[in-house]
Design a protein around this motif. Structure first.
Motif, PDB file in Angstrom:
ATOM      1  N   CYS A 186     -10.583   2.235   3.568  1.00 31.16           N
ATOM      2  CA  CYS A 186      -9.712   3.367   3.998  1.00 31.16           C
ATOM      3  C   CYS A 186     -10.512   4.295   4.747  1.00 31.16           C
ATOM      4  O   CYS A 186     -11.675   4.893   4.308  1.00 31.16           O
ATOM      5  CB  CYS A 186      -9.216   4.321   2.860  1.00 31.16           C
ATOM      6  SG  CYS A 186      -8.328   3.508   1.640  1.00 31.16           S
ATOM      7  N   THR A 214      -7.031   3.843  -5.221  1.00 32.38           N
ATOM      8  CA  THR A 214      -6.887   2.549  -4.267  1.00 32.38           C
ATOM      9  C   THR A 214      -7.240   1.472  -5.120  1.00 32.38           C
ATOM     10  O   THR A 214      -6.936   0.329  -4.361  1.00 32.38           O
ATOM     11  CB  THR A 214      -7.963   2.795  -2.988  1.00 32.38           C
ATOM     12  OG1 THR A 214      -9.091   2.681  -3.544  1.00 32.38           O
ATOM     13  CG2 THR A 214      -7.627   4.014  -2.228  1.00 32.38           C
ATOM     14  N   ASP A 215      -7.355   1.597  -6.214  1.00 27.40           N
ATOM     15  CA  ASP A 215      -7.868   0.173  -7.033  1.00 27.40           C
ATOM     16  C   ASP A 215      -6.830  -0.879  -7.149  1.00 27.40           C
ATOM     17  O   ASP A 215      -6.806  -2.003  -7.318  1.00 27.40           O
ATOM     18  CB  ASP A 215      -8.135   0.303  -8.619  1.00 27.40           C
ATOM     19  CG  ASP A 215      -7.191   1.498  -9.365  1.00 27.40           C
ATOM     20  OD1 ASP A 215      -6.661   2.019  -8.556  1.00 27.40           O
ATOM     21  OD2 ASP A 215      -7.306   1.272 -10.638  1.00 27.40           O
ATOM     22  N   ILE A 235      -5.751   3.086   6.738  1.00 27.15           N
ATOM     23  CA  ILE A 235      -5.918   1.958   5.642  1.00 27.15           C
ATOM     24  C   ILE A 235      -6.052   0.384   6.186  1.00 27.15           C
ATOM     25  O   ILE A 235      -4.956   0.043   6.723  1.00 27.15           O
ATOM     26  CB  ILE A 235      -4.989   2.237   4.423  1.00 27.15           C
ATOM     27  CG1 ILE A 235      -5.176   3.626   4.027  1.00 27.15           C
ATOM     28  CG2 ILE A 235      -5.118   1.167   3.249  1.00 27.15           C
ATOM     29  CD1 ILE A 235      -4.106   3.999   2.858  1.00 27.15           C
ATOM     30  N   VAL A 289       1.024  -1.108  -0.050  1.00 24.62           N
ATOM     31  CA  VAL A 289       0.005   0.061   0.056  1.00 24.62           C
ATOM     32  C   VAL A 289       0.994   1.326  -0.134  1.00 24.62           C
ATOM     33  O   VAL A 289       0.648   2.412  -0.775  1.00 24.62           O
ATOM     34  CB  VAL A 289      -0.888  -0.013   1.134  1.00 24.62           C
ATOM     35  CG1 VAL A 289      -1.620   1.388   1.417  1.00 24.62           C
ATOM     36  CG2 VAL A 289      -2.047  -1.179   1.194  1.00 24.62           C
ATOM     37  N   GLU A 329       2.365   1.948  -3.245  1.00 25.42           N
ATOM     38  CA  GLU A 329       1.379   2.381  -4.488  1.00 25.42           C
ATOM     39  C   GLU A 329       0.797   3.853  -4.193  1.00 25.42           C
ATOM     40  O   GLU A 329       0.900   4.701  -5.001  1.00 25.42           O
ATOM     41  CB  GLU A 329       0.034   1.583  -4.171  1.00 25.42           C
ATOM     42  CG  GLU A 329       0.304  -0.035  -4.932  1.00 25.42           C
ATOM     43  CD  GLU A 329       0.544   0.013  -6.235  1.00 25.42           C
ATOM     44  OE1 GLU A 329       0.116   0.891  -7.104  1.00 25.42           O
ATOM     45  OE2 GLU A 329       1.361  -0.969  -6.934  1.00 25.42           O
ATOM     46  N   ALA A 330       0.888   4.148  -2.813  1.00 26.08           N
ATOM     47  CA  ALA A 330       0.313   5.565  -2.558  1.00 26.08           C
ATOM     48  C   ALA A 330       1.454   6.468  -2.392  1.00 26.08           C
ATOM     49  O   ALA A 330       0.995   7.665  -2.850  1.00 26.08           O
ATOM     50  CB  ALA A 330      -0.352   5.422  -1.111  1.00 26.08           C
ATOM     51  N   PHE A 354     -11.816   0.285  -1.013  1.00 26.73           N
ATOM     52  CA  PHE A 354     -10.730  -0.136  -1.930  1.00 26.73           C
ATOM     53  C   PHE A 354     -11.337  -0.027  -3.351  1.00 26.73           C
ATOM     54  O   PHE A 354     -12.427  -0.653  -3.562  1.00 26.73           O
ATOM     55  CB  PHE A 354      -9.902  -1.351  -2.010  1.00 26.73           C
ATOM     56  CG  PHE A 354      -8.770  -1.242  -0.694  1.00 26.73           C
ATOM     57  CD1 PHE A 354      -9.082  -0.303   0.300  1.00 26.73           C
ATOM     58  CD2 PHE A 354      -8.037  -2.223  -0.698  1.00 26.73           C
ATOM     59  CE1 PHE A 354      -7.886  -0.393   1.333  1.00 26.73           C
ATOM     60  CE2 PHE A 354      -7.080  -2.342   0.503  1.00 26.73           C
ATOM     61  CZ  PHE A 354      -6.915  -1.220   1.348  1.00 26.73           C
ATOM     62  N   PHE A 405      -4.697  -1.334  -4.503  1.00 26.72           N
ATOM     63  CA  PHE A 405      -3.902  -1.624  -3.020  1.00 26.72           C
ATOM     64  C   PHE A 405      -4.504  -3.116  -2.874  1.00 26.72           C
ATOM     65  O   PHE A 405      -5.731  -3.597  -3.184  1.00 26.72           O
ATOM     66  CB  PHE A 405      -4.832  -0.808  -1.936  1.00 26.72           C
ATOM     67  CG  PHE A 405      -4.421   0.513  -1.925  1.00 26.72           C
ATOM     68  CD1 PHE A 405      -3.427   0.993  -2.650  1.00 26.72           C
ATOM     69  CD2 PHE A 405      -4.882   1.295  -0.792  1.00 26.72           C
ATOM     70  CE1 PHE A 405      -2.962   2.522  -2.416  1.00 26.72           C
ATOM     71  CE2 PHE A 405      -4.824   2.634  -0.827  1.00 26.72           C
ATOM     72  CZ  PHE A 405      -3.733   3.304  -1.288  1.00 26.72           C
ATOM     73  N   ASP A 449     -11.605   6.327  -5.170  1.00 26.69           N
ATOM     74  CA  ASP A 449     -10.447   7.327  -4.757  1.00 26.69           C
ATOM     75  C   ASP A 449     -10.553   7.905  -3.757  1.00 26.69           C
ATOM     76  O   ASP A 449     -11.517   8.203  -3.136  1.00 26.69           O
ATOM     77  CB  ASP A 449     -10.492   8.583  -5.959  1.00 26.69           C
ATOM     78  CG  ASP A 449     -10.148   8.295  -7.237  1.00 26.69           C
ATOM     79  OD1 ASP A 449      -9.504   6.994  -7.627  1.00 26.69           O
ATOM     80  OD2 ASP A 449     -10.238   9.254  -8.272  1.00 26.69           O
ATOM     81  N   LEU A 450      -9.367   7.877  -2.877  1.00 29.29           N
ATOM     82  CA  LEU A 450      -9.180   8.346  -1.496  1.00 29.29           C
ATOM     83  C   LEU A 450      -9.008   9.853  -1.471  1.00 29.29           C
ATOM     84  O   LEU A 450      -7.803  10.207  -2.217  1.00 29.29           O
ATOM     85  CB  LEU A 450      -8.225   7.609  -0.875  1.00 29.29           C
ATOM     86  CG  LEU A 450      -7.599   7.902   0.287  1.00 29.29           C
ATOM     87  CD1 LEU A 450      -8.924   8.273   1.611  1.00 29.29           C
ATOM     88  CD2 LEU A 450      -6.658   7.319   1.208  1.00 29.29           C
ATOM     89  N   ILE A 453      -5.727  10.141  -4.169  1.00 25.93           N
ATOM     90  CA  ILE A 453      -4.947   8.625  -4.274  1.00 25.93           C
ATOM     91  C   ILE A 453      -5.806   7.532  -4.717  1.00 25.93           C
ATOM     92  O   ILE A 453      -6.968   7.136  -4.139  1.00 25.93           O
ATOM     93  CB  ILE A 453      -4.587   8.168  -2.740  1.00 25.93           C
ATOM     94  CG1 ILE A 453      -3.724   9.343  -2.396  1.00 25.93           C
ATOM     95  CG2 ILE A 453      -3.932   6.538  -2.704  1.00 25.93           C
ATOM     96  CD1 ILE A 453      -3.441   9.194  -0.713  1.00 25.93           C
TER      97      ILE A 453
END
Length: 190
Positions: A143, A180-181, A136, A45, A48-49, A163, A183, A166-167, A178
């Motif tokens: 999240c 999250t697809d 998360i 995670v 990715e973030a 997940f 994660f 979008d965050l 961010i």
């Protein structure tokens, strides 16, 4: 491993000159030094973030991962999974950022960190008036964005983002989005 921390100007001062093993996350909670290995889901995670956040911040702030932050109590020394530092924030005399420099903190929950992330850090970050605290949770694929700290150990509102959605982090004068697809949910990694 757990060791009591003596009263010091910064919780991190007790670790000066100590060679810590690589691959372990070190934090200080309620005066105890806690060392845990970072989990694979947490690492995925963060990987990715972090680039998404850094690209959007450009020169308007800074993103850090697992970097010591000085908090107002010598009983707590946290190094958030991801921290967004406000533009223009300066390091203290120890070369570290302090809690009031944080615009947002993101913690990725693991089985060993659930109590810290959902309770102890939630309480401390709210007391320190950190504007946004995101938890998360790869186990549940959620999240949770906590906003509007009360200063007495809680946040006024929380929004759950599954997940795949979008965050969005509403920072001062700008939003960070961010995706999250990608994660991983617990059980997704081989």
């Amino acid at each position: 491993m757990s060791v009591m921390v003596m009263d010091a100007p910064s919780a991190w001062d007790v670790l000066d000159g100590v060679n810590l093993p690589r691959g372990y996350r070190v934090e200080i909670t309620e005066g105890k030094i806690i060392m845990t290995p970072q989990g694979e889901y947490q690492w995925e995670v963060i990987v990715e973030a972090a680039p998404q956040i850094r690209r959007q911040l450009a020169s308007r702030g800074k993103a850090l991962s697992d970097v010591m932050i000085d908090f107002p109590s010598s009983l707590y020394g946290y190094a958030p999974d991801l921290a967004i530092i406000a533009p223009g924030a300066e390091r203290n005399s120890r070369g570290r950022f302090e809690w009031h420099s944080l615009e947002a903190v993101i913690e990725v929950v693991s089985k060993s960190s659930r109590d810290n992330d959902f309770a102890k850090k939630f309480h401390l970050y709210a007391e320190c008036s950190i504007p946004i605290y995101v938890v998360i949770d790869p186990e549940d694929g959620i999240c949770t964005v906590h906003r509007h700290p009360t200063g007495v150990g809680s946040y006024e509102d929380a929004t759950e983002i599954p997940f795949g959605q979008d965050l969005v982090l509403p920072l001062e004068g700008r939003d960070i989005t961010i995706a999250t697809d990608t994660f991983p949910k617990a059980g997704d990694l081989d």
